[in-house]
Scaffold this motif. Structure first.
Motif, PDB file in Angstrom:
ATOM      1  N   GLY A  76       0.816  -1.216   0.000  1.00  0.00           N
ATOM      2  CA  GLY A  76       0.000   0.000   0.000  1.00  0.00           C
ATOM      3  C   GLY A  76       0.843   1.258   0.000  1.00  0.00           C
ATOM      4  N   LEU A  77       1.982   1.225   0.697  1.00  0.00           N
ATOM      5  CA  LEU A  77       2.881   2.374   0.703  1.00  0.00           C
ATOM      6  C   LEU A  77       3.439   2.645  -0.685  1.00  0.00           C
ATOM      7  CD1 LEU A  77       4.509   4.483   2.349  1.00  0.00           C
ATOM      8  CD2 LEU A  77       6.246   2.715   2.674  1.00  0.00           C
ATOM      9  N   VAL A  78       3.803   1.590  -1.402  1.00  0.00           N
ATOM     10  CA  VAL A  78       4.346   1.767  -2.764  1.00  0.00           C
ATOM     11  C   VAL A  78       3.284   2.345  -3.698  1.00  0.00           C
ATOM     12  CG1 VAL A  78       5.256   0.538  -4.760  1.00  0.00           C
ATOM     13  CG2 VAL A  78       6.068  -0.040  -2.473  1.00  0.00           C
ATOM     14  N   VAL A  79       2.060   1.826  -3.595  1.00  0.00           N
ATOM     15  CA  VAL A  79       0.987   2.317  -4.471  1.00  0.00           C
ATOM     16  C   VAL A  79       0.663   3.781  -4.167  1.00  0.00           C
ATOM     17  CG1 VAL A  79      -1.448   2.034  -5.065  1.00  0.00           C
ATOM     18  CG2 VAL A  79       0.023   0.027  -4.813  1.00  0.00           C
ATOM     19  N   CYS A  80       0.567   4.129  -2.892  1.00  0.00           N
ATOM     20  CA  CYS A  80       0.259   5.517  -2.521  1.00  0.00           C
ATOM     21  C   CYS A  80       1.370   6.472  -2.950  1.00  0.00           C
ATOM     22  CB  CYS A  80       0.029   5.619  -1.019  1.00  0.00           C
ATOM     23  SG  CYS A  80      -1.497   4.867  -0.431  1.00  0.00           S
ATOM     24  N   SER A  81       2.610   6.074  -2.764  1.00  0.00           N
ATOM     25  CA  SER A  81       3.721   6.953  -3.144  1.00  0.00           C
ATOM     26  C   SER A  81       3.776   7.161  -4.647  1.00  0.00           C
ATOM     27  CB  SER A  81       5.032   6.374  -2.632  1.00  0.00           C
ATOM     28  OG  SER A  81       5.284   5.108  -3.217  1.00  0.00           O
ATOM     29  N   ALA A  82       3.553   6.096  -5.437  1.00  0.00           N
ATOM     30  CA  ALA A  82       3.564   6.247  -6.895  1.00  0.00           C
ATOM     31  C   ALA A  82       2.407   7.124  -7.368  1.00  0.00           C
ATOM     32  CB  ALA A  82       3.507   4.873  -7.561  1.00  0.00           C
ATOM     33  N   SER A  83       1.222   6.922  -6.792  1.00  0.00           N
ATOM     34  CA  SER A  83       0.062   7.748  -7.178  1.00  0.00           C
ATOM     35  C   SER A  83       0.290   9.211  -6.828  1.00  0.00           C
ATOM     36  CB  SER A  83      -1.190   7.222  -6.482  1.00  0.00           C
ATOM     37  OG  SER A  83      -1.415   5.863  -6.786  1.00  0.00           O
ATOM     38  N   ALA A  84       0.835   9.459  -5.642  1.00  0.00           N
ATOM     39  CA  ALA A  84       1.102  10.840  -5.247  1.00  0.00           C
ATOM     40  C   ALA A  84       2.124  11.492  -6.165  1.00  0.00           C
ATOM     41  CB  ALA A  84       1.595  10.870  -3.799  1.00  0.00           C
ATOM     42  N   PHE A  85       3.145  10.739  -6.538  1.00  0.00           N
ATOM     43  CA  PHE A  85       4.168  11.292  -7.429  1.00  0.00           C
ATOM     44  C   PHE A  85       3.571  11.645  -8.788  1.00  0.00           C
ATOM     45  CE2 PHE A  85       7.378  10.964 -10.688  1.00  0.00           C
ATOM     46  CZ  PHE A  85       8.432  11.692 -10.168  1.00  0.00           C
ATOM     47  N   LEU A  86       2.772  10.754  -9.355  1.00  0.00           N
ATOM     48  CA  LEU A  86       2.200  11.005 -10.679  1.00  0.00           C
ATOM     49  C   LEU A  86       1.277  12.221 -10.665  1.00  0.00           C
ATOM     50  CD1 LEU A  86       1.411   7.338 -11.795  1.00  0.00           C
ATOM     51  CD2 LEU A  86       3.362   8.763 -12.435  1.00  0.00           C
ATOM     52  N   GLY A  87       0.418  12.317  -9.651  1.00  0.00           N
ATOM     53  CA  GLY A  87      -0.500  13.455  -9.601  1.00  0.00           C
ATOM     54  C   GLY A  87       0.210  14.775  -9.394  1.00  0.00           C
ATOM     55  N   MET A  88       1.197  14.794  -8.517  1.00  0.00           N
ATOM     56  CA  MET A  88       1.920  16.029  -8.241  1.00  0.00           C
ATOM     57  C   MET A  88       2.780  16.450  -9.435  1.00  0.00           C
ATOM     58  SD  MET A  88       4.587  16.833  -5.133  1.00  0.00           S
ATOM     59  CE  MET A  88       5.815  15.730  -5.844  1.00  0.00           C
ATOM     60  N   THR A  89       3.463  15.494 -10.062  1.00  0.00           N
ATOM     61  CA  THR A  89       4.345  15.824 -11.182  1.00  0.00           C
ATOM     62  C   THR A  89       3.545  16.270 -12.397  1.00  0.00           C
ATOM     63  OG1 THR A  89       5.881  14.154 -10.359  1.00  0.00           O
ATOM     64  CG2 THR A  89       6.261  14.992 -12.570  1.00  0.00           C
ATOM     65  N   HIS A  90       2.409  15.646 -12.643  1.00  0.00           N
ATOM     66  CA  HIS A  90       1.564  16.091 -13.759  1.00  0.00           C
ATOM     67  C   HIS A  90       1.066  17.510 -13.542  1.00  0.00           C
ATOM     68  CE1 HIS A  90      -1.398  16.081 -16.963  1.00  0.00           C
ATOM     69  NE2 HIS A  90      -2.326  16.402 -16.076  1.00  0.00           N
ATOM     70  N   ALA A  91       0.769  17.857 -12.303  1.00  0.00           N
ATOM     71  CA  ALA A  91       0.284  19.214 -12.026  1.00  0.00           C
ATOM     72  C   ALA A  91       1.361  20.258 -12.272  1.00  0.00           C
ATOM     73  CB  ALA A  91      -0.219  19.309 -10.589  1.00  0.00           C
ATOM     74  N   LEU A  92       2.637  19.883 -12.167  1.00  0.00           N
ATOM     75  CA  LEU A  92       3.711  20.846 -12.413  1.00  0.00           C
ATOM     76  C   LEU A  92       3.762  21.312 -13.849  1.00  0.00           C
ATOM     77  CD1 LEU A  92       6.640  19.322 -10.316  1.00  0.00           C
ATOM     78  CD2 LEU A  92       5.434  21.462  -9.876  1.00  0.00           C
ATOM     79  N   THR A  93       3.165  20.564 -14.771  1.00  0.00           N
ATOM     80  CA  THR A  93       3.160  20.992 -16.170  1.00  0.00           C
ATOM     81  C   THR A  93       2.220  22.168 -16.408  1.00  0.00           C
ATOM     82  OG1 THR A  93       1.416  19.383 -16.709  1.00  0.00           O
ATOM     83  CG2 THR A  93       3.705  18.656 -16.913  1.00  0.00           C
ATOM     84  N   ARG A  94       1.336  22.457 -15.464  1.00  0.00           N
ATOM     85  CA  ARG A  94       0.361  23.519 -15.655  1.00  0.00           C
ATOM     86  C   ARG A  94       0.340  24.553 -14.541  1.00  0.00           C
ATOM     87  NH1 ARG A  94      -3.702  22.373 -19.350  1.00  0.00           N
ATOM     88  NH2 ARG A  94      -5.063  23.806 -18.224  1.00  0.00           N
ATOM     89  N   LEU A  95       0.822  24.204 -13.349  1.00  0.00           N
ATOM     90  CA  LEU A  95       0.666  25.072 -12.188  1.00  0.00           C
ATOM     91  C   LEU A  95       2.011  25.510 -11.642  1.00  0.00           C
ATOM     92  CD1 LEU A  95      -2.126  23.081 -10.304  1.00  0.00           C
ATOM     93  CD2 LEU A  95      -2.415  24.994 -11.880  1.00  0.00           C
ATOM     94  N   HIS A  96       1.976  26.577 -10.880  1.00  0.00           N
ATOM     95  CA  HIS A  96       3.165  27.093 -10.218  1.00  0.00           C
ATOM     96  C   HIS A  96       3.637  26.097  -9.159  1.00  0.00           C
ATOM     97  CE1 HIS A  96       5.697  29.751  -7.779  1.00  0.00           C
ATOM     98  NE2 HIS A  96       5.693  30.600  -8.786  1.00  0.00           N
ATOM     99  N   PRO A  97       4.961  25.896  -9.017  1.00  0.00           N
ATOM    100  CA  PRO A  97       5.445  24.940  -8.015  1.00  0.00           C
ATOM    101  C   PRO A  97       4.954  25.234  -6.601  1.00  0.00           C
ATOM    102  CG  PRO A  97       7.224  25.568  -9.497  1.00  0.00           C
ATOM    103  CD  PRO A  97       6.067  26.439  -9.829  1.00  0.00           C
ATOM    104  N   ALA A  98       4.849  26.503  -6.236  1.00  0.00           N
ATOM    105  CA  ALA A  98       4.369  26.834  -4.893  1.00  0.00           C
ATOM    106  C   ALA A  98       2.907  26.440  -4.715  1.00  0.00           C
ATOM    107  CB  ALA A  98       4.556  28.331  -4.627  1.00  0.00           C
ATOM    108  N   LEU A  99       2.079  26.586  -5.751  1.00  0.00           N
ATOM    109  CA  LEU A  99       0.680  26.176  -5.658  1.00  0.00           C
ATOM    110  C   LEU A  99       0.567  24.665  -5.538  1.00  0.00           C
ATOM    111  CD1 LEU A  99      -1.021  28.528  -8.283  1.00  0.00           C
ATOM    112  CD2 LEU A  99      -0.779  28.841  -5.816  1.00  0.00           C
ATOM    113  N   VAL A 100       1.428  23.947  -6.255  1.00  0.00           N
ATOM    114  CA  VAL A 100       1.419  22.487  -6.150  1.00  0.00           C
ATOM    115  C   VAL A 100       1.781  22.055  -4.733  1.00  0.00           C
ATOM    116  CG1 VAL A 100       2.516  20.373  -6.972  1.00  0.00           C
ATOM    117  CG2 VAL A 100       1.931  22.180  -8.594  1.00  0.00           C
TER     118      VAL A 100
END
Length: 449
Positions: free
Chosen positions: A356-380
């Protein structure tokens, strides 16, 4: 009253550009108005009016030069560590432009009016923005799950934090299949591999410092100070390195969230009033733990800004692979330096917790990194602050306890700031959209294009 003609002893200056032609008439000396002298501009039928060149005279010239390279096109600027200053995005292969350009080409057409174009632009932008924010909020919840699972693994199964980081890094190496399937290099495109390596090293160093700090201070305090430092430093460094600054409303909302995180770090009243002398060893261990958490925030801020400069060149899966293989090298090194014992899950619940830790960490990474393509790093990073209240709620369900007043107020401030930030982004004011529409129609109807 005397009258002077502007074209008396005319001197013609013509500037020719591949897209525009400018003709200018002037006297030999700079014109300056004089008293009782009337300025007369040539009108149709006046002497000298026919000397002015028309755009038809340059028709053949434009046809001959329309295939030539524009004067300002594809101008390359020096490449820096956090991105090149290339305004036009050179070296971009055909068909690899971003979605905004494709959407712009799709909505433009001779049979579509201004209203339809604005509607298409608005629907595409709102849809993409909603998906981005939903993914970012889910990433924050996944980060909260990572905090709780890491604490449970350490308290109930004696699994060290650095060992958990090593396991997640090894499993996430499977992300190399995505760039290989697409025919891309898993180490990034040529010319950007050094920056991708910098991103992977800074992200992995941030995880190492954050996980190591839990050995000296509580996991909740370490995660809170890590997030606070990441948000504050990413806003500062993004302005200094990328020249991206927050708007006034975004800055106020982010500052409110930081104040909430600061309240969570305040010591409890019983700790302040206790007259027990402080052990010097315990004091310096705590100071070292706090330093590691702040250093983790610095590395994470640099990582967010680093990927922000690579957003159009490196995919999310490639970034995950870079962080994973660097983490496989740094995690064992940190375990040796901190003398963390080797532990291994032996029961089914421990294996389920690690999975569960591996799945949560991978999901969090994908969502946060995808948001960096559109949003300011501080907002992320500010949105990821929602992980702290969510982790506290999950921890209270596992181990019921009474939170302090500062913890309640701080968590409420963080939740309200994130909620208000998302609301501002997804529900823009109607007046702003109407004003943009009026400005767009004014430009389209203008005779000067």
């Amino acid at each position: 009253m005397e009258s002077t003609h502007l074209l008396s002893t005319p001197k013609k200056k013509v500037k020719i550009h591949p897209h525009t032609v400018t003709a200018k008439y002037a006297t030999h000396t700079p014109f300056s108005p004089q008293a009782r002298v009337h300025t007369h501009f040539p009108q149709p039928g006046d002497e000298g009016y026919d000397d002015a060149p028309s755009f038809e005279d340059f028709g053949s010239f434009l046809e001959e030069t329309q295939d030539r390279k524009p004067l300002t096109g594809n101008r390359k600027w020096p490449v820096t560590l956090f991105g090149s200053r290339d305004k036009d995005g050179p070296d971009r292969p055909p068909g690899s432009g971003d979605g905004r350009e494709c959407g712009a080409r799709a909505v433009k057409g001779p049979g579509r009016g201004v209203g339809e174009q604005l509607a298409s632009f608005g629907e595409a932008s709102v849809s993409a923005s909603r998906l981005t924010w939903v993914g970012l909020l889910l990433a924050a919840l996944a980060h909260g799950g990572v905090i709780v699972l890491t604490r449970l693994a350490s308290e109930h199964f004696d699994l060290g934090p650095l060992f958990l980081m090593l396991v997640r890094s090894v499993v996430q190496l499977l992300s190399v299949g995505v760039p290989l399937h697409r025919g891309d290099s898993p180490f990034g495109p040529e010319g950007h591999r050094l920056r991708l390596l910098f991103y992977g090293v800074t992200f992995a160093l941030s995880l190492c410092c954050a996980y190591s700090s839990s050995a000296f201070i509580s996991a909740g305090s370490g995660a809170t100070s890590w997030r606070l430092a990441t948000t504050a430093l990413s806003a500062t460094l993004a302005f200094l390195l990328l020249e991206e600054k927050l708007g006034l409303a975004d800055g106020i909302t982010t500052a409110a969230g930081l104040c909430g995180l600061g309240l969570l770090l305040l010591p409890a009243g019983d700790e302040e009033d206790s007259g027990v002398p402080v052990d010097p060893v315990a004091f310096w261990r705590g100071a070292f733990g706090w330093s590691l958490s702040v250093l983790a925030g610095l590395w994470m801020a640099l990582a967010l800004i680093g990927y922000r400069s690579l957003k159009e060149r490196v995919g999310v899966a490639t970034a995950l692979f870079s962080v994973s293989w660097v983490g496989c090298l740094l995690a064992p090194t940190s375990m040796v330096l901190l003398q963390e014992g080797w532990s291994w899950p032996t029961t089914a619940p421990s294996w389920a917790l690690v999975l569960g830790l591996v799945v949560c960490s991978a999901s969090a990474f994908l969502g946060m990194t995808h948001a960096l393509t559109r949003l300011h790093p501080a907002l992320v990073s500010a949105t990821q602050s929602l992980e702290i209240p969510f982790a506290m709620m999950l921890h209270l369900t596992v181990q019921p306890m009474v939170p302090t007043a500062t913890e309640v107020v701080g968590n409420v401030m963080v939740t309200l700031s994130v909620g208000w930030l998302v609301t501002m982004k997804l529900l823009p004011s109607r007046g702003g959209g109407r004003r943009q529409r009026e400005e767009y129609e004014e430009i389209v109807d203008s005779p000067i294009k």
